[in-house]
Design an enzyme around this catalytic site. Structure first.
Site, PDB file in Angstrom:
ATOM      1  N   ASN A  14       0.877  -1.177   0.000  1.00  0.00           N
ATOM      2  CA  ASN A  14       0.000   0.000   0.000  1.00  0.00           C
ATOM      3  C   ASN A  14       0.909   1.221   0.000  1.00  0.00           C
ATOM      4  O   ASN A  14       1.494   1.558   1.027  1.00  0.00           O
ATOM      5  CB  ASN A  14      -0.896  -0.033   1.254  1.00  0.00           C
ATOM      6  CG  ASN A  14      -1.701   1.249   1.415  1.00  0.00           C
ATOM      7  OD1 ASN A  14      -1.758   2.073   0.497  1.00  0.00           O
ATOM      8  ND2 ASN A  14      -2.310   1.424   2.573  1.00  0.00           N
ATOM      9  N   LYS A  16       0.153   4.219  -0.141  1.00  0.00           N
ATOM     10  CA  LYS A  16      -0.471   5.407   0.475  1.00  0.00           C
ATOM     11  C   LYS A  16      -0.222   6.613  -0.444  1.00  0.00           C
ATOM     12  O   LYS A  16      -0.133   6.441  -1.657  1.00  0.00           O
ATOM     13  CB  LYS A  16       0.045   5.606   1.904  1.00  0.00           C
ATOM     14  CG  LYS A  16      -0.120   4.313   2.729  1.00  0.00           C
ATOM     15  CD  LYS A  16       0.037   4.515   4.193  1.00  0.00           C
ATOM     16  CE  LYS A  16      -0.141   3.173   4.913  1.00  0.00           C
ATOM     17  NZ  LYS A  16      -0.069   3.277   6.365  1.00  0.00           N
ATOM     18  N   HIS A 100      -9.511   1.131   4.868  1.00  0.00           N
ATOM     19  CA  HIS A 100      -8.226   1.278   5.563  1.00  0.00           C
ATOM     20  C   HIS A 100      -8.439   2.186   6.772  1.00  0.00           C
ATOM     21  O   HIS A 100      -9.246   3.116   6.722  1.00  0.00           O
ATOM     22  CB  HIS A 100      -7.185   1.882   4.611  1.00  0.00           C
ATOM     23  CG  HIS A 100      -5.809   1.854   5.201  1.00  0.00           C
ATOM     24  ND1 HIS A 100      -5.391   2.788   6.118  1.00  0.00           N
ATOM     25  CD2 HIS A 100      -4.780   0.981   5.040  1.00  0.00           C
ATOM     26  CE1 HIS A 100      -4.144   2.493   6.488  1.00  0.00           C
ATOM     27  NE2 HIS A 100      -3.752   1.406   5.855  1.00  0.00           N
ATOM     28  N   GLU A 102      -6.873   4.577   7.913  1.00  0.00           N
ATOM     29  CA  GLU A 102      -6.701   6.018   7.654  1.00  0.00           C
ATOM     30  C   GLU A 102      -7.961   6.608   7.023  1.00  0.00           C
ATOM     31  O   GLU A 102      -8.301   7.765   7.255  1.00  0.00           O
ATOM     32  CB  GLU A 102      -5.446   6.229   6.783  1.00  0.00           C
ATOM     33  CG  GLU A 102      -4.175   5.994   7.613  1.00  0.00           C
ATOM     34  CD  GLU A 102      -2.985   5.423   6.857  1.00  0.00           C
ATOM     35  OE1 GLU A 102      -2.954   5.512   5.611  1.00  0.00           O
ATOM     36  OE2 GLU A 102      -2.087   4.876   7.530  1.00  0.00           O
ATOM     37  N   GLU A 171      -5.239  -4.913  10.502  1.00  0.00           N
ATOM     38  CA  GLU A 171      -4.203  -3.909  10.737  1.00  0.00           C
ATOM     39  C   GLU A 171      -4.499  -3.183  12.043  1.00  0.00           C
ATOM     40  O   GLU A 171      -5.317  -2.257  12.066  1.00  0.00           O
ATOM     41  CB  GLU A 171      -4.191  -2.879   9.596  1.00  0.00           C
ATOM     42  CG  GLU A 171      -3.889  -3.462   8.241  1.00  0.00           C
ATOM     43  CD  GLU A 171      -3.336  -2.399   7.284  1.00  0.00           C
ATOM     44  OE1 GLU A 171      -2.239  -2.622   6.763  1.00  0.00           O
ATOM     45  OE2 GLU A 171      -3.978  -1.360   7.094  1.00  0.00           O
ATOM     46  N   GLY A 177       2.634   2.299  10.840  1.00  0.00           N
ATOM     47  CA  GLY A 177       3.591   3.396  10.705  1.00  0.00           C
ATOM     48  C   GLY A 177       4.284   3.770  11.999  1.00  0.00           C
ATOM     49  O   GLY A 177       4.911   4.819  12.097  1.00  0.00           O
ATOM     50  N   SER A 213       3.588  -2.110  10.239  1.00  0.00           N
ATOM     51  CA  SER A 213       5.038  -2.164  10.423  1.00  0.00           C
ATOM     52  C   SER A 213       5.659  -3.505  10.032  1.00  0.00           C
ATOM     53  O   SER A 213       6.603  -3.970  10.680  1.00  0.00           O
ATOM     54  CB  SER A 213       5.419  -1.795  11.870  1.00  0.00           C
ATOM     55  OG  SER A 213       4.984  -0.475  12.169  1.00  0.00           O
ATOM     56  N   GLY A 235       5.005   1.373   4.546  1.00  0.00           N
ATOM     57  CA  GLY A 235       6.326   1.983   4.323  1.00  0.00           C
ATOM     58  C   GLY A 235       7.329   1.093   3.597  1.00  0.00           C
ATOM     59  O   GLY A 235       8.015   1.554   2.668  1.00  0.00           O
TER      60      GLY A 235
HETATM   61  P1  13P Z   1       3.122   0.422   7.650  1.00  0.00           P
HETATM   62  O1  13P Z   1       3.608  -0.873   7.052  1.00  0.00           O
HETATM   63  O2  13P Z   1       3.856   1.614   7.143  1.00  0.00           O
HETATM   64  O3  13P Z   1       3.054   0.342   9.143  1.00  0.00           O
HETATM   65  O4  13P Z   1       1.617   0.617   7.139  1.00  0.00           O
HETATM   66  C1  13P Z   1       0.724  -0.419   7.274  1.00  0.00           C
HETATM   67  C2  13P Z   1      -0.477  -0.102   6.493  1.00  0.00           C
HETATM   68  O5  13P Z   1      -1.277   0.748   6.874  1.00  0.00           O
HETATM   69  C3  13P Z   1      -0.694  -0.828   5.228  1.00  0.00           C
HETATM   70  O6  13P Z   1      -1.962  -0.602   4.741  1.00  0.00           O
END
Ligand code: 13P
Length: 249
Positions: A14, A16, A100, A102, A171, A177, A213, A235
């Site tokens: 992802n 983002k 998601h 977010e 998640e 993150g 993460s 990330g």
């Molecule tokens: P990270 O791997 O950066 O923690 O993000 C996870 C995520 O939200 C994937 O959708």
């Protein structure tokens, strides 16, 4: 046969809201170059809308599939700024993230809306990756299962035929993150709970991914868990080598 032999592993990146054309080109080239070494694992990237054409052009025939990070629940119409599942189909998207954390937190997406987005995706032949997960406060209050059950309820209400075509991603919000990954045992416990909900509906073979993460260094121990079928990677999906190492784990 153990469960992992029936459920093929899946690792989705992802991106983002990251990237630009030049950076994407080198990332996508890196992925294409490395993918032959990845075996027994489906690999995909979910890119920002403007780069779907670039992903399509670069990844076609590579064995890596692509998708988007969100979709409208509407088919078409006066919905300024929205993107329909049919439009994603035009770019040969195979996946779309739905709900998601977010989007739930920053854009007020409800459990019901997430289920509607999943339906819109399925109607266009796209696999929705329905994301669920609890916040730190909810986890500390011992409410994890309750929150996941609430988030999943309108999705499971769609019935086995629909849910059987989806992917679920767990998640935990506190692990996204933050560099703070759930331990494999912590994640497995929640995945087993999600699996029991899926089994109750008669679709125990739906793939359940872990996200939060995930890195090459922790992917192997997460993937060793019986109910973890792969990862949704933020990330670490922006670095071709790291992302491929996760898929190889
Ligand atoms: P990270 O791997 O950066 O923690 O993000 C996870 C995520 O939200 C994937 O959708």
């Amino acid at each position: 046969m153990n469960s992992h032999q029936t459920r093929k592993r899946l690792v989705i990146g992802n991106w983002k809201m990251h990237g630009h054309q030049a950076a994407n080109a080198s990332l996508l080239d890196g992925l294409c170059a490395g993918v032959p070494a990845v075996q027994d694992c489906d690999l995909a990237v979910c890119v920002p809308f403007p780069y779907l054409g670039q992903a399509h052009a670069s990844l076609q025939g590579s064995g890596i599939t692509w998708g988007a990070q969100d979709v409208s629940k509407h088919e078409q119409g006066a919905f300024t700024g929205e993107v329909s599942a049919g439009m994603l189909s035009d770019f040969a998207c195979q996946w779309v993230l739905a709900g998601h954390s977010e989007r739930r937190t920053l854009h007020g997406e409800t459990d019901q809306l997430v289920a509607e987005k999943a339906v819109a995706a399925l109607n266009a032949g796209i696999t929705p990756v329905v994301c669920v997960g609890e916040t730190l406060a909810e986890q500390e209050a011992g409410q994890t299962d309750q929150v996941i059950a609430r988030q999943l309820a309108p999705v499971l209400a769609l019935g086995a035929q629909q849910v059987g075509k989806m992917v679920i991603a767990y998640e935990p919000v506190w692990a996204i993150g933050t560099g703070r990954t759930a331990t494999p045992e912590q994640a497995q416990a929640v995945h087993a709970f999600i699996r029991s909900q899926l089994a109750g509906l008669g679709v125990p073979e739906v793939r359940v991914l872990y996200g939060g993460s995930v890195k090459a260094s922790n992917a192997g121990s997460l993937f060793a868990m019986s109910d973890i079928d792969g990862a949704l990677v933020g990330g670490a999906s922006l670095m071709a080598e790291e992302f491929l190492r996760i898929a190889a784990a």
